[in-house]
Design an enzyme around this catalytic site. Structure first.
Site, PDB file in Angstrom:
ATOM      1  CD  GLN A   1      -7.044  11.211  -1.135  1.00 10.24           C
ATOM      2  OE1 GLN A   1      -5.899  10.817  -1.310  1.00 10.24           O
ATOM      3  NE2 GLN A   1      -7.697  11.043  -0.006  1.00 10.24           N
TER       4      GLN A   1
ATOM      5  CG  HIS B   1      -1.913   1.104   1.268  1.00  9.87           C
ATOM      6  ND1 HIS B   1      -3.268   0.883   1.422  1.00  9.87           N
ATOM      7  CD2 HIS B   1      -1.776   2.445   1.178  1.00  9.87           C
ATOM      8  CE1 HIS B   1      -3.909   2.036   1.418  1.00  9.87           C
ATOM      9  NE2 HIS B   1      -3.021   3.013   1.285  1.00  9.87           N
TER      10      HIS B   1
ATOM     11  CD1 TRP C   1      -2.849  12.515   4.439  1.00 13.58           C
ATOM     12  CD2 TRP C   1      -1.864  12.351   2.438  1.00 13.58           C
ATOM     13  NE1 TRP C   1      -3.783  12.843   3.487  1.00 13.58           N
ATOM     14  CE2 TRP C   1      -3.206  12.754   2.244  1.00 13.58           C
ATOM     15  CE3 TRP C   1      -1.048  12.190   1.304  1.00 13.58           C
ATOM     16  CZ2 TRP C   1      -3.761  12.992   0.986  1.00 13.58           C
ATOM     17  CZ3 TRP C   1      -1.599  12.427   0.051  1.00 13.58           C
ATOM     18  CH2 TRP C   1      -2.934  12.819  -0.103  1.00 13.58           C
TER      19      TRP C   1
ATOM     20  CG  ASP D   1      -0.786   5.121   3.577  1.00 17.41           C
ATOM     21  OD1 ASP D   1      -1.133   5.263   2.395  1.00 17.41           O
ATOM     22  OD2 ASP D   1      -1.498   5.456   4.548  1.00 17.41           O
TER      23      ASP D   1
ATOM     24  CD  GLU E   1      -6.284   6.688   6.253  1.00 18.30           C
ATOM     25  OE1 GLU E   1      -6.760   6.747   5.107  1.00 18.30           O
ATOM     26  OE2 GLU E   1      -5.114   7.035   6.512  1.00 18.30           O
TER      27      GLU E   1
HETATM   28 FE   FE2 Z   1      -3.456   5.149   1.620  1.00 13.38          FE
END
Ligand code: FE2
Length: 414
Positions: free
Chosen positions: A154, A59, A317, A311, A215
Site C-alpha cells: 500500500q 477487487h 476510502w 474495492d 489511480e
Molecule cells: Fe484497491
C-alpha cells in the site's frame, strides 16, 4: 431413477434463457436437463427465475473492510486522506479482528451470491498481520467461498526501507498474486522500477499480478504503458491485471489510441471500481468535474477483458456499501454511460464471467456439467431485469451446499 444430493427445478439458465433442472452430486453439477427424472435429498424450486453463475468480486480490500470512522472519518474524501487514516488504523491490527471483519464481509457477500473474491492485503506494515489474517481466512472459508489474496504494498515498494523484503516474505507465506502502486512511489523512476520488480517476482514465485495502476486523475501518470511493455516481454498475458487505471480517463485521445494497440498486444485484464472511482477521483477539480474512471467502454469494445470490483466496503476510502456486486455494476453502467441493451448486459458480465477470467478461474466457473455446483438464483428473468431492479438473491448454492434461501414477496396487493 437417478439419485442426486440436490436438484434445482425450473431454473431459467443464464445465458440461454431455457428452463432447466440442475442435478448436483458430490459438490459438482451432474446434469442439466429440461425435465430431470431424478430424486434428491434436497429439492429447490427456482420458479422460472434466473439462475446465474456466482458473482465475482475481483477487487476488494478485506483487511480494511468495516473500519469506517475508526479512528476518524475521511472528511476530504480523497484517496490520500484514506491512506493516512488507514496508516493510523493499521498500527493496531490484530489477527483475530482482521479475520472477524473479513469473514463477516465475506458472509454478507455470499448471501448476495458473491462466491469468488480477490482481496488485497496490505503488506506495508512490518508484522504482516493483515496478510497472515487473510491467508487464514482464505483457508477457513474455502468450503463456501473462494478467496485469492494479493500481496499489496500500500505504501509503495521503494518508498520505505524493508517494503521489498516484506513483499517477498508475503509471497513466501503463500499470497496468490503480487500487487503494486507505482503512482505512489517517490519518483516516476521508482514507479517504473517497482513494476519491473513485480514482473521478476511473478516469474520467480510463479504468481499472478494485480497492480493498483495510475489511480489518480493526473494525465501524466503513465505506468499502464510500462505494465503493457513488461507483459508483452514476459508473455504472462491474462495472468496480469491492471486495477483502476483512472488516469486513462484523463489521457488525450492521440496518446490513448496508440496505447490501446499496445494493450491489445499485451492482453492484460482491467478492473474498474466505479463506486470508489466516482467518489475518490475528481476531488481536485472544480467544474467541469471529471468522472475519474478508466475508459471501460472503449476497452470492452476493443475486446479487452474488463471486470468491476467493489474495492472498499465501509472503510477509510468509502464508508458505504454492503458488498453487493449489482450496486457496483449499476454505478458502472451509469458513470461509463453503458446504457444500451448490449452495454448493460456487458456490465453484468463484468461482475460475473469477466471477473472469473481476471481471477484465472474459468476452468471451475460456469453452469456446465462437471463444474463445481456454485450458482445463484435471482428474483429476475435476465441480466437486464436483474440490474434494472437490482434483484435479490433468493437461493445461493456453493459447491453443492445451500448457503441461503430467502422468500420472495408473494402477497397479492389488489
Ligand atoms: Fe484497491
Amino acid at each position: 431413477m437417478a439419485e442426486f444430493d440436490l436438484v434445482l427445478r425450473r431454473a431459467r439458465r443464464y445465458p440461454h434463457s431455457d428452463i432447466v433442472d440442475i442435478g448436483v452430486e458430490g459438490g459438482r453439477i451432474a446434469a442439466i436437463e429440461p425435465r430431470l427424472s431424478a430424486s434428491a435429498s434436497t429439492e429447490l424450486d427456482a420458479e422460472q427465475k434466473l439462475v446465474s453463475p456466482p458473482f465475482v468480486e475481483s477487487h476488494v480490500h478485506l483487511d480494511s473492510a468495516m473500519t469506517a470512522g475508526d479512528p476518524r472519518w475521511n472528511e476530504s474524501g480523497t484517496l490520500f486522506e484514506g491512506i493516512q487514516i488507514w496508516g493510523e488504523r493499521k498500527q493496531s491490527l490484530s489477527l483475530e479482528e482482521v479475520k472477524n471483519r473479513a469473514i463477516e464481509t465475506l458472509k454478507q457477500q455470499a448471501q448476495q451470491g458473491v462466491l469468488w473474491v480477490r482481496t488485497h492485503a496490505d503488506v506495508s506494515e512490518p508484522t504482516l498481520t493483515a496478510l497472515q489474517a487473510l491467508l487464514e481466512v482464505r483457508d477457513a472459508v474455502s468450503d463456501w467461498t473462494t478467496v485469492q489474496v494479493v500481496a499489496f504494498p500500500q505504501d509503495g515498494i521503494y518508498s520505505h526501507e524493508n517494503n521489498l523484503e516484506l513483499l517477498e516474505e508475503a509471497l513466501k507465506l503463500g499470497a496468490d498474486a503480487i500487487g503494486g502502486i507505482p503512482h505512489y512511489e517517490l519518483t516516476r523512476e521508482d514507479g517504473v522500477k517497482s513494476i519491473e520488480t513485480i514482473f521478476k517476482l511473478a516469474e520467480q514465485f510463479d504468481r499472478l499480478i494485480d497492480v493498483h495502476c495510475d489511480e489518480i486523475d493526473d494525465e501524466q501518470s503513465r505506468f499502464l504503458e510500462v505494465m503493457a511493455a513488461c507483459n508483452i516481454r514476459s508473455g504472462m498475458g491474462a495472468r496480469v491485471t491492471a486495477s483502476h487505471t483512472t488516469a486513462m480517463g484523463s489521457y488525450n485521445n492521440a496518446y490513448t489510441q496508440k496505447l490501446m494497440g499496445f494493450l491489445q498486444r499485451a492482453q492484460l485484464n482491467f478492473i474498474a471500481n466505479p463506486l470508489i472511482n466516482i467518489t475518490l477521483q475528481g476531488r481536485t477539480d472544480t467544474y467541469p468535474k471529471r468522472r475519474g474512471i478508466t475508459r471501460v467502454k472503449e476497452l470492452w469494445q476493443r475486446g479487452l477483458n474488463v471486470s468491476f470490483g467493489h474495492d472498499c466496503i465501509c472503510d477509510p476510502w468509502y464508508s458505504l456499501g454492503t458488498g453487493n456486486m449489482l450496486d457496483v455494476a449499476w454505478m458502472g453502467l451509469h458513470v461509463c454511460q453503458m446504457t444500451g441493451k448490449a452495454d448493460i448486459e456487458a456490465c453484468y458480465e463484468m461482475v460475473t464471467h469477466n471477473g472469473a477470467k481476471t481471477l484465472n478461474v474459468e476452468a471451475d466457473y460456469g453452469l456446465e456439467v462437471g463444474k463445481p455446483a456454485s450458482f445463484v438464483v435471482l428474483d429476475s428473468i435476465d441480466p437486464f431485469d436483474t440490474l434494472r431492479r437490482r434483484a435479490i438473491a433468493t437461493i445461493v448454492v456453493s459447491q453443492g451446499n445451500v448457503l441461503s434461501t430467502s422468500e420472495i414477496i408473494t402477497k397479492k396487493w389488489i
